[in-house]
Design a protein around this motif. Structure first.
Motif, PDB file in Angstrom:
ATOM      1  N   LYS A 239       3.726   5.597  -5.217  1.00  0.00           N
ATOM      2  CA  LYS A 239       4.082   5.754  -6.640  1.00  0.00           C
ATOM      3  C   LYS A 239       3.021   6.609  -7.343  1.00  0.00           C
ATOM      4  CE  LYS A 239       6.993   1.830  -7.859  1.00  0.00           C
ATOM      5  NZ  LYS A 239       7.084   0.531  -8.530  1.00  0.00           N
ATOM      6  N   LEU A 240       1.766   6.344  -7.021  1.00  0.00           N
ATOM      7  CA  LEU A 240       0.684   7.097  -7.674  1.00  0.00           C
ATOM      8  C   LEU A 240       0.693   8.574  -7.263  1.00  0.00           C
ATOM      9  CD1 LEU A 240      -2.318   4.613  -7.356  1.00  0.00           C
ATOM     10  CD2 LEU A 240      -1.050   5.198  -9.436  1.00  0.00           C
ATOM     11  N   LEU A 241       0.958   8.808  -5.997  1.00  0.00           N
ATOM     12  CA  LEU A 241       0.819  10.178  -5.489  1.00  0.00           C
ATOM     13  C   LEU A 241       2.064  11.038  -5.672  1.00  0.00           C
ATOM     14  CD1 LEU A 241      -1.089   9.415  -2.137  1.00  0.00           C
ATOM     15  CD2 LEU A 241      -2.038  10.426  -4.206  1.00  0.00           C
ATOM     16  N   THR A 242       3.217  10.410  -5.763  1.00  0.00           N
ATOM     17  CA  THR A 242       4.451  11.225  -5.812  1.00  0.00           C
ATOM     18  C   THR A 242       5.242  11.056  -7.102  1.00  0.00           C
ATOM     19  OG1 THR A 242       5.929   9.536  -4.915  1.00  0.00           O
ATOM     20  CG2 THR A 242       4.740  10.895  -3.308  1.00  0.00           C
TER      21      THR A 242
ATOM     22  N   THR B  39       0.848  -1.199   0.000  1.00  0.00           N
ATOM     23  CA  THR B  39       0.000   0.000   0.000  1.00  0.00           C
ATOM     24  C   THR B  39       0.882   1.246   0.000  1.00  0.00           C
ATOM     25  OG1 THR B  39      -1.334  -1.320   1.511  1.00  0.00           O
ATOM     26  CG2 THR B  39      -2.044   0.961   1.133  1.00  0.00           C
ATOM     27  N   PHE B  40       1.908   1.210   0.821  1.00  0.00           N
ATOM     28  CA  PHE B  40       2.822   2.359   0.887  1.00  0.00           C
ATOM     29  C   PHE B  40       3.470   2.601  -0.474  1.00  0.00           C
ATOM     30  CE2 PHE B  40       7.299   3.762   1.705  1.00  0.00           C
ATOM     31  CZ  PHE B  40       6.995   5.074   2.036  1.00  0.00           C
ATOM     32  N   LEU B  41       3.977   1.535  -1.037  1.00  0.00           N
ATOM     33  CA  LEU B  41       4.690   1.690  -2.312  1.00  0.00           C
ATOM     34  C   LEU B  41       3.717   2.010  -3.451  1.00  0.00           C
ATOM     35  CD1 LEU B  41       7.312   1.656  -3.826  1.00  0.00           C
ATOM     36  CD2 LEU B  41       7.260  -0.834  -3.862  1.00  0.00           C
ATOM     37  N   GLY B  42       2.577   1.339  -3.457  1.00  0.00           N
ATOM     38  CA  GLY B  42       1.604   1.549  -4.532  1.00  0.00           C
ATOM     39  C   GLY B  42       1.027   2.954  -4.507  1.00  0.00           C
ATOM     40  N   LEU B  43       0.520   3.355  -3.343  1.00  0.00           N
ATOM     41  CA  LEU B  43      -0.045   4.701  -3.240  1.00  0.00           C
ATOM     42  C   LEU B  43       1.046   5.756  -3.430  1.00  0.00           C
ATOM     43  CD1 LEU B  43      -2.589   4.798  -0.257  1.00  0.00           C
ATOM     44  CD2 LEU B  43      -3.018   5.331  -2.653  1.00  0.00           C
TER      45      LEU B  43
ATOM     46  N   LYS C 268       3.869  19.094  -1.740  1.00  0.00           N
ATOM     47  CA  LYS C 268       5.212  18.598  -2.048  1.00  0.00           C
ATOM     48  C   LYS C 268       5.215  17.072  -1.940  1.00  0.00           C
ATOM     49  CE  LYS C 268       7.879  22.393  -0.096  1.00  0.00           C
ATOM     50  NZ  LYS C 268       8.589  22.705   1.143  1.00  0.00           N
ATOM     51  N   PRO C 269       5.838  16.398  -2.892  1.00  0.00           N
ATOM     52  CA  PRO C 269       5.885  14.927  -2.828  1.00  0.00           C
ATOM     53  C   PRO C 269       6.485  14.429  -1.511  1.00  0.00           C
ATOM     54  CG  PRO C 269       6.814  15.732  -4.893  1.00  0.00           C
ATOM     55  CD  PRO C 269       6.501  16.938  -4.075  1.00  0.00           C
ATOM     56  N   GLU C 270       7.442  15.172  -0.973  1.00  0.00           N
ATOM     57  CA  GLU C 270       8.075  14.704   0.271  1.00  0.00           C
ATOM     58  C   GLU C 270       7.086  14.719   1.451  1.00  0.00           C
ATOM     59  OE1 GLU C 270       9.206  16.997  -1.808  1.00  0.00           O
ATOM     60  OE2 GLU C 270      10.299  18.611  -0.805  1.00  0.00           O
ATOM     61  N   ASP C 271       6.173  15.711   1.459  1.00  0.00           N
ATOM     62  CA  ASP C 271       5.180  15.759   2.539  1.00  0.00           C
ATOM     63  C   ASP C 271       4.172  14.615   2.387  1.00  0.00           C
ATOM     64  OD1 ASP C 271       6.448  18.013   3.495  1.00  0.00           O
ATOM     65  OD2 ASP C 271       5.136  19.412   2.432  1.00  0.00           O
ATOM     66  N   ILE C 272       3.832  14.337   1.146  1.00  0.00           N
ATOM     67  CA  ILE C 272       2.905  13.219   0.886  1.00  0.00           C
ATOM     68  C   ILE C 272       3.551  11.910   1.332  1.00  0.00           C
ATOM     69  CG2 ILE C 272       1.761  11.882  -0.941  1.00  0.00           C
ATOM     70  CD1 ILE C 272       1.475  14.509  -2.509  1.00  0.00           C
ATOM     71  N   ALA C 273       4.810  11.726   0.957  1.00  0.00           N
ATOM     72  CA  ALA C 273       5.521  10.480   1.310  1.00  0.00           C
ATOM     73  C   ALA C 273       5.580  10.319   2.830  1.00  0.00           C
ATOM     74  CB  ALA C 273       6.922  10.490   0.705  1.00  0.00           C
ATOM     75  N   ARG C 274       5.834  11.425   3.513  1.00  0.00           N
ATOM     76  CA  ARG C 274       5.938  11.388   4.976  1.00  0.00           C
ATOM     77  C   ARG C 274       4.593  11.012   5.613  1.00  0.00           C
ATOM     78  NH1 ARG C 274      10.705  12.083   8.086  1.00  0.00           N
ATOM     79  NH2 ARG C 274      10.188  12.937  10.101  1.00  0.00           N
ATOM     80  N   SER C 275       3.529  11.646   5.157  1.00  0.00           N
ATOM     81  CA  SER C 275       2.200  11.362   5.731  1.00  0.00           C
ATOM     82  C   SER C 275       1.781   9.919   5.458  1.00  0.00           C
ATOM     83  CB  SER C 275       1.145  12.302   5.132  1.00  0.00           C
ATOM     84  OG  SER C 275       1.296  13.574   5.686  1.00  0.00           O
ATOM     85  N   LEU C 276       2.117   9.458   4.286  1.00  0.00           N
ATOM     86  CA  LEU C 276       1.766   8.088   3.898  1.00  0.00           C
ATOM     87  C   LEU C 276       2.505   7.077   4.778  1.00  0.00           C
ATOM     88  CD1 LEU C 276       0.100   6.643   1.762  1.00  0.00           C
ATOM     89  CD2 LEU C 276       2.075   6.745   0.230  1.00  0.00           C
ATOM     90  N   LEU C 277       3.798   7.306   4.931  1.00  0.00           N
ATOM     91  CA  LEU C 277       4.594   6.387   5.749  1.00  0.00           C
ATOM     92  C   LEU C 277       4.080   6.378   7.178  1.00  0.00           C
ATOM     93  CD1 LEU C 277       7.026   4.506   5.848  1.00  0.00           C
ATOM     94  CD2 LEU C 277       8.475   6.472   6.339  1.00  0.00           C
ATOM     95  N   ARG C 278       3.758   7.560   7.668  1.00  0.00           N
ATOM     96  CA  ARG C 278       3.295   7.671   9.043  1.00  0.00           C
ATOM     97  C   ARG C 278       1.921   7.006   9.215  1.00  0.00           C
ATOM     98  NH1 ARG C 278       3.937  12.682  13.090  1.00  0.00           N
ATOM     99  NH2 ARG C 278       3.325  11.474  14.918  1.00  0.00           N
ATOM    100  N   MET C 279       1.052   7.227   8.264  1.00  0.00           N
ATOM    101  CA  MET C 279      -0.300   6.657   8.342  1.00  0.00           C
ATOM    102  C   MET C 279      -0.231   5.125   8.385  1.00  0.00           C
ATOM    103  SD  MET C 279      -3.428   7.177   5.659  1.00  0.00           S
ATOM    104  CE  MET C 279      -2.825   6.141   4.349  1.00  0.00           C
ATOM    105  N   ILE C 280       0.566   4.582   7.504  1.00  0.00           N
ATOM    106  CA  ILE C 280       0.617   3.113   7.409  1.00  0.00           C
ATOM    107  C   ILE C 280       1.338   2.512   8.618  1.00  0.00           C
ATOM    108  CG2 ILE C 280       1.641   1.238   6.034  1.00  0.00           C
ATOM    109  CD1 ILE C 280       0.709   2.979   3.579  1.00  0.00           C
ATOM    110  N   SER C 281       2.427   3.122   9.014  1.00  0.00           N
ATOM    111  CA  SER C 281       3.180   2.597  10.162  1.00  0.00           C
ATOM    112  C   SER C 281       2.347   2.692  11.436  1.00  0.00           C
ATOM    113  CB  SER C 281       4.488   3.370  10.344  1.00  0.00           C
ATOM    114  OG  SER C 281       5.242   3.311   9.166  1.00  0.00           O
ATOM    115  N   ASN C 282       1.676   3.827  11.607  1.00  0.00           N
ATOM    116  CA  ASN C 282       0.822   4.030  12.773  1.00  0.00           C
ATOM    117  C   ASN C 282      -0.297   3.001  12.837  1.00  0.00           C
ATOM    118  OD1 ASN C 282       0.572   5.754  14.910  1.00  0.00           O
ATOM    119  ND2 ASN C 282       0.281   7.555  13.615  1.00  0.00           N
ATOM    120  N   ASN C 283      -0.910   2.789  11.695  1.00  0.00           N
ATOM    121  CA  ASN C 283      -2.028   1.860  11.618  1.00  0.00           C
ATOM    122  C   ASN C 283      -1.585   0.436  11.974  1.00  0.00           C
ATOM    123  OD1 ASN C 283      -4.843   1.584  10.876  1.00  0.00           O
ATOM    124  ND2 ASN C 283      -4.086   0.305   9.206  1.00  0.00           N
ATOM    125  N   ILE C 284      -0.431   0.061  11.446  1.00  0.00           N
ATOM    126  CA  ILE C 284       0.076  -1.283  11.746  1.00  0.00           C
ATOM    127  C   ILE C 284       0.423  -1.386  13.235  1.00  0.00           C
ATOM    128  CG2 ILE C 284       1.948  -2.918  11.304  1.00  0.00           C
ATOM    129  CD1 ILE C 284       1.984  -1.778   8.383  1.00  0.00           C
ATOM    130  N   GLY C 285       1.046  -0.343  13.756  1.00  0.00           N
ATOM    131  CA  GLY C 285       1.388  -0.331  15.190  1.00  0.00           C
ATOM    132  C   GLY C 285       0.144  -0.497  16.033  1.00  0.00           C
TER     133      GLY C 285
END
Ligand SMILES: Nc1ncnc2c1ncn2[C@@H]1O[C@H](COP(=O)(O)OP(=O)(O)OP(=O)(O)O)[C@@H](O)[C@H]1O
Ligand SMILES: CC(C)(CO)[C@@H](O)C(=O)NCCC(=O)O
Length: 428
Positions: free
Chosen positions: A222-225, A216-220, A286-303
């Protein structure tokens, strides 16, 4: 051909073509939705330095053990990965190294179509015909959850400085008392996420899972950034700020904490929530902000899901594996903080140095379960990583050698005299 090093670096085989077939005795493969992971044992290493040479010798000791004699082979376990979408590359490398001639069961079968290697992951089914057709190899399937558990148990029991906590940016290695290892929750973050309650060797139950994982992280992402690779996306996330897109508690509560329910103003109230009201297009972020939010969302959810499952079964220890983690500081920090936050400090998240190779290692370990006549193999000893192995870092296609890091594990294989791996390899 790339392998795994500590610190998320990619390791190994500077010139993979130099590895000749008589150096590799056993190999197991895990073919997942995103990545193919290979673990193999080699009695020699092109990367070794003079200092390391003794540990890598092709020593053969006769060790009496009841009715059987055993050889001890000293060498190393190596960890290598390919993208599953590039399975043809993997097959080419395997073919070029004639690995099929070193398969564990070539002893009784010089006919190519009888050669088997241990294989796990969904791709062991999906690509079985391809391996047969292109390499003449039969994939001897090992159930995926069984492999993950066997790999995790092996790492936790046998490899020094394997497990660590990640708190406040600091790694703390934990040598878990073998008598106090079980039960634990194994959370494997691959393309999707599996959560397994582990109660002992071969005693486990897959208790949960989520489809919101590394894929999900990689797929989304790639699409978003427009990033092309995982490494690029991860690198980008370093530079981003998740507050730009995430809606924080303070954004909702006028800058205040929501003390009554224990939420600080800086806590995320809604991942990506700011995007609903700002009237902006994707390009405005900015793609970097999107990447950061995405990583955080997925990691948080898994945690959080991991914590809930730990709570469900009263488990205090959560061990995280899977290639998504990649020793990445922000990922580990987010997961560890989520577990700590939700459990109020009761449960601990622990990470593994060889996190991406649990399945492949488990499949490798399953050689020992074979009929004793065929394959009585056991890992009997492991030494801590040496300080000076070659690591090839191919992130962004640049290849450089790193000293002082290694993901390879020195070990000795115990094999019965009736299975003379070394002679076999030469003869095959
Ligand atoms: N170089 C890379 N290329 C692709 N994905 C990577 C890479 N490095 C890390 N990843 C992450 O690791 C994830 C795959 O992890 P892993 O290999 O453990 O799972 P898998 O076995 O492919 O998946 P599954 O078990 O669900 O079939 C990817 O989805 C991605 O998030
Ligand atoms: C399907 C597997 C087991 C394949 O490795 C993995 O991708 C996974 O655990 N996915 C999550 C599926 C779910 O439990 O919703």
């Amino acid at each position: 051909m790339e392998g795994k090093g500590i610190d998320g670096k990619l390791l190994l085989l500077e010139k993979s073509d130099e590895i000749s077939s008589d150096e590799i005795s056993h190999l197991a493969i895990d073919i997942g939705g995103s990545l193919i992971k290979i673990v193999y044992f080699s009695t020699n290493s092109k990367c070794s330095t003079k200092d390391e040479a003794p540990a890598l010798s092709k020593e053969r000791q006769e060790v009496p053990n009841g009715d059987l004699n055993y050889h001890i082979l000293s060498g190393r376990l190596y960890f290598v990965k390919f993208e599953t979408s590039k399975i043809e590359d993997c097959i080419k490398v395997l073919a070029s190294k004639k690995l099929q001639q070193c398969g564990a069961q070539c002893r009784h079968s010089h006919a190519v179509d009888k050669i088997k290697i241990k294989a796990t992951g969904g791709g062991a089914f999906k690509f079985a015909d391809l391996f047969k057709e292109k390499l003449g190899i039969t994939l001897d399937k090992v159930e995926e959850m069984e492999s993950l558990v066997a790999g995790a148990n092996f790492l936790l029991k046998a490899v020094n400085r394997e497990a660590f906590t990640y708190i406040g940016g600091q790694k703390e290695y934990v040598q878990i008392d073998q008598n106090d290892l079980y039960p634990y929750l194994l959370v494997n973050i691959g393309s999707g996420v599996s959560m397994i309650k582990v109660d002992g060797e071969g005693k486990f139950q897959r208790v949960s899972g989520t489809s919101v994982g590394g894929g999900t992280f990689l797929g989304l992402g790639k699409l978003l950034t427009k990033c092309k690779s995982f490494d690029e996306l991860l690198e980008l996330s370093h530079q981003g700020n998740s507050r730009v897109i995430d809606m924080l508690v303070g954004d909702i509560c006028g800058g205040m904490d929501y003390t009554k329910i224990g939420l600080a103003s800086t806590a995320i109230a809604s991942s990506f929530g700011k995007a609903i009201s700002e009237n902006k297009e994707l390009e405005d972020y900015k793609p970097e902000d999107i990447a950061r939010s995405l990583l955080r969302m997925i990691s948080n959810n898994i945690g959080q899901i991991a914590y809930l499952n730990a709570l469900r079964f009263g488990l205090k220890r959560i061990i995280l594996g899977g290639y998504f983690i990649r020793d990445h500081a922000y990922t580990m920090d987010t997961i560890a903080v989520a577990v700590d936050f939700w459990s109020k400090g009761e449960a601990k998240a622990m990470f593994l140095r060889h996190e991406g190779f649990l399945g492949a290692l488990g499949a490798f370990m399953s050689y020992k379960d074979e009929n004793a006549d065929l394959m009585p193999l056991q890992l009997v000893e492991q030494q801590p990583p040496k300080s000076s192995s070659c690591i090839v870092d191919r992130i962004h296609n640049s290849t450089c050698v790193h000293e002082n890091e290694t993901g390879a594990v020195d070990c000795r294989l115990r094999v019965s005299s009736s299975f003379k791996i070394y002679d076999e390899v030469k003869r095959c």
